[in-house]
Write a protein that holds these residues in place. Structure first.
Motif, mmCIF file in Angstrom:
data_model
loop_
_atom_site.group_PDB
_atom_site.id
_atom_site.type_symbol
_atom_site.label_atom_id
_atom_site.label_comp_id
_atom_site.label_asym_id
_atom_site.label_seq_id
_atom_site.Cartn_x
_atom_site.Cartn_y
_atom_site.Cartn_z
ATOM 1 N N MET A 110 -9.992 1.252 -12.551
ATOM 2 C CA MET A 110 -10.166 -0.019 -13.262
ATOM 3 C C MET A 110 -10.820 -1.057 -12.352
ATOM 4 O O MET A 110 -10.428 -1.225 -11.192
ATOM 5 C CB MET A 110 -8.810 -0.553 -13.739
ATOM 6 N N MET A 111 -11.847 -1.744 -12.874
ATOM 7 C CA MET A 111 -12.472 -2.863 -12.154
ATOM 8 C C MET A 111 -11.805 -4.149 -12.634
ATOM 9 O O MET A 111 -12.043 -4.594 -13.757
ATOM 10 C CB MET A 111 -13.977 -2.899 -12.420
ATOM 11 N N ARG A 112 -10.941 -4.711 -11.790
ATOM 12 C CA ARG A 112 -10.151 -5.866 -12.214
ATOM 13 C C ARG A 112 -11.022 -7.070 -12.566
ATOM 14 O O ARG A 112 -10.725 -7.817 -13.488
ATOM 15 C CB ARG A 112 -9.149 -6.236 -11.108
ATOM 16 N N SER A 113 -12.129 -7.254 -11.806
ATOM 17 C CA SER A 113 -12.992 -8.395 -12.093
ATOM 18 C C SER A 113 -13.640 -8.260 -13.473
ATOM 19 O O SER A 113 -13.742 -9.237 -14.222
ATOM 20 C CB SER A 113 -14.077 -8.543 -11.026
ATOM 21 N N LEU A 114 -14.035 -7.025 -13.828
ATOM 22 C CA LEU A 114 -14.618 -6.792 -15.144
ATOM 23 C C LEU A 114 -13.567 -6.959 -16.235
ATOM 24 O O LEU A 114 -13.840 -7.547 -17.295
ATOM 25 C CB LEU A 114 -15.215 -5.383 -15.194
ATOM 26 N N GLU A 115 -12.374 -6.454 -15.941
ATOM 27 C CA GLU A 115 -11.273 -6.593 -16.895
ATOM 28 C C GLU A 115 -11.007 -8.068 -17.197
ATOM 29 O O GLU A 115 -10.837 -8.476 -18.350
ATOM 30 C CB GLU A 115 -10.020 -5.928 -16.328
ATOM 31 N N LYS A 116 -11.002 -8.902 -16.140
ATOM 32 C CA LYS A 116 -10.767 -10.339 -16.333
ATOM 33 C C LYS A 116 -11.889 -10.994 -17.130
ATOM 34 O O LYS A 116 -11.643 -11.821 -18.008
ATOM 35 C CB LYS A 116 -10.619 -11.033 -14.973
ATOM 36 N N ALA A 117 -13.144 -10.613 -16.817
ATOM 37 C CA ALA A 117 -14.292 -11.196 -17.522
ATOM 38 C C ALA A 117 -14.242 -10.858 -19.013
ATOM 39 O O ALA A 117 -14.489 -11.728 -19.867
ATOM 40 C CB ALA A 117 -15.593 -10.704 -16.908
ATOM 41 N N LEU A 118 -13.911 -9.609 -19.329
ATOM 42 C CA LEU A 118 -13.826 -9.210 -20.735
ATOM 43 C C LEU A 118 -12.666 -9.916 -21.439
ATOM 44 O O LEU A 118 -12.771 -10.285 -22.620
ATOM 45 C CB LEU A 118 -13.671 -7.693 -20.844
ATOM 46 N N PHE A 119 -11.571 -10.123 -20.708
ATOM 47 C CA PHE A 119 -10.437 -10.854 -21.283
ATOM 48 C C PHE A 119 -10.835 -12.301 -21.591
ATOM 49 O O PHE A 119 -10.458 -12.859 -22.630
ATOM 50 C CB PHE A 119 -9.242 -10.819 -20.326
ATOM 51 N N VAL A 120 -11.618 -12.902 -20.689
ATOM 52 C CA VAL A 120 -12.109 -14.273 -20.929
ATOM 53 C C VAL A 120 -12.974 -14.311 -22.186
ATOM 54 O O VAL A 120 -12.828 -15.197 -23.036
ATOM 55 C CB VAL A 120 -12.902 -14.790 -19.706
ATOM 56 N N ILE A 121 -13.872 -13.332 -22.324
ATOM 57 C CA ILE A 121 -14.741 -13.272 -23.507
ATOM 58 C C ILE A 121 -13.909 -13.127 -24.776
ATOM 59 O O ILE A 121 -14.142 -13.817 -25.775
ATOM 60 C CB ILE A 121 -15.748 -12.107 -23.375
ATOM 61 N N GLU A 122 -12.941 -12.214 -24.760
ATOM 62 C CA GLU A 122 -12.097 -11.988 -25.936
ATOM 63 C C GLU A 122 -11.304 -13.238 -26.297
ATOM 64 O O GLU A 122 -11.125 -13.566 -27.473
ATOM 65 C CB GLU A 122 -11.155 -10.811 -25.687
ATOM 66 N N THR A 123 -10.830 -13.948 -25.268
ATOM 67 C CA THR A 123 -10.094 -15.195 -25.508
ATOM 68 C C THR A 123 -11.019 -16.260 -26.093
ATOM 69 O O THR A 123 -10.668 -16.947 -27.071
ATOM 70 C CB THR A 123 -9.471 -15.713 -24.200
ATOM 71 N N MET A 124 -12.205 -16.407 -25.522
ATOM 72 C CA MET A 124 -13.144 -17.429 -25.991
ATOM 73 C C MET A 124 -13.593 -17.187 -27.430
ATOM 74 O O MET A 124 -13.959 -18.130 -28.146
ATOM 75 C CB MET A 124 -14.364 -17.485 -25.071
ATOM 76 N N ALA A 125 -13.572 -15.912 -27.855
ATOM 77 C CA ALA A 125 -14.016 -15.577 -29.205
ATOM 78 C C ALA A 125 -13.064 -16.086 -30.282
ATOM 79 O O ALA A 125 -13.412 -16.113 -31.464
ATOM 80 C CB ALA A 125 -14.184 -14.070 -29.338
#
Length: 272
Positions: A8-23
């Motif tokens: 797991m790439m934690r930085s990518l995981e966080k970025a995708l979580f930010v996108i999902e939250t912003m949506a």
């Protein structure tokens, strides 16, 4: 193994979580987004700056709220259309293959590359060794030039920016030549590459449009030069635009009118 998250790439995981939250709503102040994501503010700012640079996020005004752009929506539409496009156009692609007995590719633009999303192969022993999913530089290929010719100018500028960022060998002369070619494609409705991608192979491509008049794909044939005599070149130049026009009508595209000098195009295809 199912629980093993070593890769797991934690930085990518966080970025995708930010996108999902912003949506979940139209825009976010940094403080509110920080509270919703529980990500350290410094890390969150770096994620937002990266997403902004890649055009997934925009800041409404300097120091103001952040919002997602429509880039993800566009990608989603591309994925949805590609999954059905090859199936919908397969009969047309198969008929074209039967008429010219050359491998027919249906390609779309992804980033700065063209990607093969559907293919109907010929029975020639000598043919391009490509498969569905293969990609190649858009700016060098017939199908890429066709796709770029009909992109909105804003998207084309974004493509050029990304191309220059990814390839330091791209010069002003390269771009000038590319713009000159795609200007001709807009008039003619047909694109070429003359062994720019692969030595000994030339390609002819034409655009496919949807019901909004937006280009959604290119139909192309890449042919070894040893098979490109005048008669066969003329056949390609007739059949490929015809198939692309049929595909566009199937997708209820507005009527387009393209004209080119077929004798001049034949001379280019068979030139030494």
């Amino acid at each position: 193994m199912a629980d093993d998250k070593y890769f797991m790439m934690r930085s990518l995981e966080k970025a995708l979580f930010v996108i999902e939250t912003m949506a979940t709503k139209s825009n976010w102040k940094l403080k509110t987004l920080h509270e919703a994501c529980s990500i350290p503010k410094g890390t969150l700012q770096r994620i937002l700056r990266t997403l902004e640079e890649l055009d997934y996020v925009r800041q409404i005004e300097r120091g103001g709220a952040y919002a997602l752009t429509l880039k993800l929506h566009k990608i989603g539409k591309q994925i949805a259309s590609q999954s059905d496009l090859g199936t919908a156009l397969k009969p047309i692609l198969s008929r074209l293959r039967d008429k010219v007995n050359e491998t027919v590719n249906l390609t779309v633009l992804t980033g700065i590359d063209m990607v093969v999303v559907h293919q109907v192969t010929s029975d020639h022993a000598l043919q391009m060794d490509s498969v569905i999913g293969d990609s190649f530089p858009a700016y060098m290929s017939a199908s890429g030039k066709v796709f770029l010719a009909f992109l909105p100018e804003e998207e084309r500028q974004r493509f050029v920016k990304e191309l220059r960022r990814s390839d330091s060998g791209i010069t002003s002369d390269t771009l000038s030549g590319l713009y000159e070619e795609i200007e001709k494609v807009r008039e003619n409705g047909i694109g070429f590459d003359f062994e720019e991608l692969y030595k000994g192979v030339r390609c002819v491509a034409a655009p496919v449009f949807d019901d909004a008049g937006t280009i959604v794909a290119s139909i192309s044939c890449s042919v070894p030069t040893v098979r490109l005599d005048r008669y066969f070149s003329q056949k390609l130049l007739y059949e490929i635009p015809l198939a692309a026009g049929e595909a566009s009508r199937l997708l209820h595209a507005p009527e387009n009118s393209f004209h080119f000098d077929i004798d001049e195009a034949v001379e280019k295809l068979v030139a030494e």
